[in-house]
Write an enzyme that holds these catalytic residues in place. Structure first.
Site, mmCIF file in Angstrom:
data_model
loop_
_atom_site.group_PDB
_atom_site.id
_atom_site.type_symbol
_atom_site.label_atom_id
_atom_site.label_comp_id
_atom_site.label_asym_id
_atom_site.label_seq_id
_atom_site.Cartn_x
_atom_site.Cartn_y
_atom_site.Cartn_z
ATOM 1 N N ASP A 36 2.646 3.731 -6.521
ATOM 2 C CA ASP A 36 3.801 4.590 -6.828
ATOM 3 C C ASP A 36 3.432 6.071 -6.868
ATOM 4 O O ASP A 36 4.138 6.864 -7.484
ATOM 5 C CB ASP A 36 4.444 4.200 -8.165
ATOM 6 N N CYS A 73 6.236 -2.074 -3.127
ATOM 7 C CA CYS A 73 4.810 -2.394 -3.217
ATOM 8 C C CYS A 73 4.302 -3.425 -2.217
ATOM 9 O O CYS A 73 3.449 -3.132 -1.381
ATOM 10 C CB CYS A 73 4.491 -2.904 -4.621
ATOM 11 N N LYS A 104 -5.311 -4.486 -7.544
ATOM 12 C CA LYS A 104 -4.029 -5.177 -7.436
ATOM 13 C C LYS A 104 -3.942 -5.964 -6.128
ATOM 14 O O LYS A 104 -4.126 -5.412 -5.049
ATOM 15 C CB LYS A 104 -2.890 -4.152 -7.522
ATOM 16 N N HIS A 106 -1.112 -8.747 -5.310
ATOM 17 C CA HIS A 106 0.335 -8.725 -5.055
ATOM 18 C C HIS A 106 0.713 -9.265 -3.680
ATOM 19 O O HIS A 106 1.693 -8.854 -3.073
ATOM 20 C CB HIS A 106 0.890 -7.302 -5.225
ATOM 21 N N HIS A 202 1.679 3.252 -11.543
ATOM 22 C CA HIS A 202 2.781 2.298 -11.668
ATOM 23 C C HIS A 202 3.039 2.021 -13.146
ATOM 24 O O HIS A 202 2.141 2.104 -13.970
ATOM 25 C CB HIS A 202 2.385 1.012 -10.940
ATOM 26 N N ASP A 288 1.343 3.543 -1.951
ATOM 27 C CA ASP A 288 1.951 2.371 -1.322
ATOM 28 C C ASP A 288 3.425 2.574 -1.018
ATOM 29 O O ASP A 288 4.023 1.835 -0.240
ATOM 30 C CB ASP A 288 1.758 1.126 -2.193
ATOM 31 N N ASN A 289 4.034 3.578 -1.617
ATOM 32 C CA ASN A 289 5.428 3.953 -1.386
ATOM 33 C C ASN A 289 5.654 5.266 -2.109
ATOM 34 O O ASN A 289 4.746 5.805 -2.751
ATOM 35 C CB ASN A 289 6.402 2.871 -1.904
ATOM 36 N N LYS A 306 11.164 5.728 -4.505
ATOM 37 C CA LYS A 306 10.862 4.308 -4.347
ATOM 38 C C LYS A 306 12.147 3.490 -4.287
ATOM 39 O O LYS A 306 13.116 3.775 -4.969
ATOM 40 C CB LYS A 306 9.996 3.841 -5.522
#
Length: 533
Positions: A36, A73, A104, A106, A202, A288-289, A306
């Site tokens: 994030d 994500c 992470k 995910h 995040h 990641d975004n 996001k």
């Protein structure tokens, strides 16, 4: 002051001019992913963030001005079905790389086959789901389950329970040290691929250790944050994460301090590289975004954040640092996260099935300033970038929440600051961002013009929206009516893209997850279909 101290303490002895590459070596490949971290959430884009290592690495490399990701994500982490090989497995099997992942995951852990160590990584140390408490390792479980921890170590083929001191350590420090240890323990004669995916910044927004957070007591940093529309004033005594005697209290400062902790983790990694004389390397950093501005992130003036397809949602901060580069500064050619798979394979001298990849090898463009390897980049379903233009054949805000809380005026704004939405009186009274209206932009019709502006409800394949994101990065002017030929050509190109429908989810109809987590794994997340063999 701390910024200078941190820069001198953690600056590794790695400069472009001091490093040379042997022609027959394969470079070590490192990919660092911030969570994030938006376009304006790093120091080189925003003076209210202390990130000396990221700033220096970016200054000595190439800052990527148009580096795209997905709008949230997991897809940015390349959540592919099991029949697809991921980058680590390709590097290991085709080029002899040792591969390691930290942080992470995910990308699924329903069965043993979904685990990182079965998707191409020789080792994994981190958490499996999309988020956890930054200190306690308590993870996001499932309805009806007891509290579960999320902490996996592939070397143990199960939960990482052998180091009690890890429970209570801040995530950026824990996983930064783990990534540095991977480097220190590695045989430098073998090529290494290290994927370090941090959870900062995040949610949950949890104050990092004091050495990072206390740096933001500086009045000038508070002023810089306030100038972006975040209200930074002395917090109340009941604020759970505020440090005592801290004069700058707002989520923006908390996010910035979390990025400072991330910066220290990256410094730990680069120091380890220097200690091992692993001078021949390529390090890529990216978010990641985009950042969720409602939680204190800033996307550098780009529209949206996001969960939206706007530039603020899909254009995070990114750079590449390597002695193999022949130039520095800003690279404003279009790249996407998917380009790094074929680019890394090319750098590794691995066999490539270019027709099977969504991305393209962009190294010549990056290292030598050649033209981008492809004209058009699919950002998401119905969203295409080509040259200066970005075409939307879907509502840009997608299915995400799109409201932004403007703490400077205690009201709600949409899409970007300055687009007012009438806010409830209680929001203006107590400044509670959680009460800010949140639009589900896939809904409609929109009666309020501000709603329609944010969600661009008219955008569709039959009536696309078009923005020149080079001259208008805030995406304030839809120019579709001015350039019908561009719209027609890009819409035709969009129709040629094949979007594979998502794989169906496998429901947990008999509570097997809870039984596995509470029983088989002793209160930790882990696979629930079958057992580790």
């Amino acid at each position: 002051m701390l910024k200078n101290i941190m820069g001198s303490m953690w600056a590794p002895l790695l400069t472009l001019g001091a490093l040379a590459r042997a022609a027959d070596t394969k470079p070590h490949l490192l990919f660092v992913l911030g969570d994030d971290v938006g376009f304006g959430d790093v120091g080189y884009s925003s003076p209210d963030v202390i990130s000396p290592t990221l700033d220096r690495l970016a200054a000595e490399g190439l800052k990527l001005g148009r580096h795209y990701a997905y709008m949230w994500c997991a897809p940015s982490r390349n959540a592919l079905p099991l029949e697809f090989a991921l980058l680590p497995g390709l590097l290991r099997d085709r080029a002899g790389y040792r591969t390691a992942a930290v942080g992470k995951w995910h990308l699924g852990f329903m069965s043993e086959a979904d685990l990182p160590e079965r998707r191409g990584f020789d080792s994994f140390f981190g958490f499996l789901n999309g988020g956890e408490d930054h200190y306690s390792r308590v993870g996001a479980g499932a309805p009806g389950c007891d509290q579960v921890f999320d902490f996996w170590d592939s070397r143990r083929r199960g939960p990482a329970t052998d180091d009690p001191s890890a429970f209570g350590r801040y995530s950026a420090e824990l996983y930064g040290e783990a990534a540095a240890n991977v480097i220190r323990d590695h045989d430098a004669a073998e090529p290494l691929f290290l994927y370090a995916a941090f959870q900062v910044a995040h949610s949950p927004l949890e104050v990092p250790p004091a050495k990072y957070f206390d740096a933001y007591a500086d009045a000038a940093l508070c002023a810089n944050a306030s100038a972006k529309g975040f209200a930074c004033a002395r917090p109340g005594a009941d604020a759970p994460y505020r440090a005592p005697n801290h004069d700058c209290g707002c989520d923006r400062v908390l996010v910035a301090a979390m990025v400072t902790a991330l910066d220290a983790a990256v410094a730990n990694m680069t120091t380890a590289l220097a200690s091992k004389n692993m001078a021949d390397f390529v390090l890529v950093y990216s978010g990641d975004n985009g950042g969720p501005e409602i939680e204190g992130h800033w996307n550098g003036g780009l529209r949206g954040g996001k969960w939206t397809w706007f530039e603020g949602g899909v254009r995070p901060a990114a750079f590449v640092h390597s002695p193999l580069l022949t130039r520095r500064g800003w690279h404003n050619g279009t790249l996407h996260l998917v380009d790094w798979l074929p680019t890394f394979l090319a750098l590794a001298g691995a066999a490539r099935d270019d027709d099977a990849f969504d991305g393209a090898d962009q190294w010549a463009s990056l290292a030598f300033g050649a033209a981008p390897a492809r004209e058009a980049t699919l950002i998401g379903p119905g969203v295409l970038v080509q040259g200066n233009y970005k075409l939307y054949a879907v509502p840009p805000a997608g299915f995400g929440e799109c409201s932004v809380f403007n703490t400077a005026t205690w009201d709600c704004t949409l899409g970007r600051r300055g687009q007012p939405l009438a806010a409830p009186a209680d929001v203006k009274a107590d400044g509670n961002a959680s009460r800010c209206p949140r639009l589900q932009c896939s809904a409609g019709p929109f009666d309020d013009p501000a709603d329609a502006w944010l969600c661009s409800a008219p955008c569709s394949l039959d009536k696309p929206c078009l923005y020149d994101v080079v001259s208008d990065p805030a995406e304030a002017r839809d120019v579709a009516s001015r350039f019908p030929d561009v719209v027609a050509a890009m819409a035709a190109a969009l129709r040629n893209h094949t979007i594979r429908p998502p794989y169906p989810m496998v429901p947990d109809t008999n509570g097997s997850r809870c039984r596995a987590w509470n029983g088989t794994w002793g209160g930790f997340l882990g696979p629930w279909l079958g057992a580790i063999s």
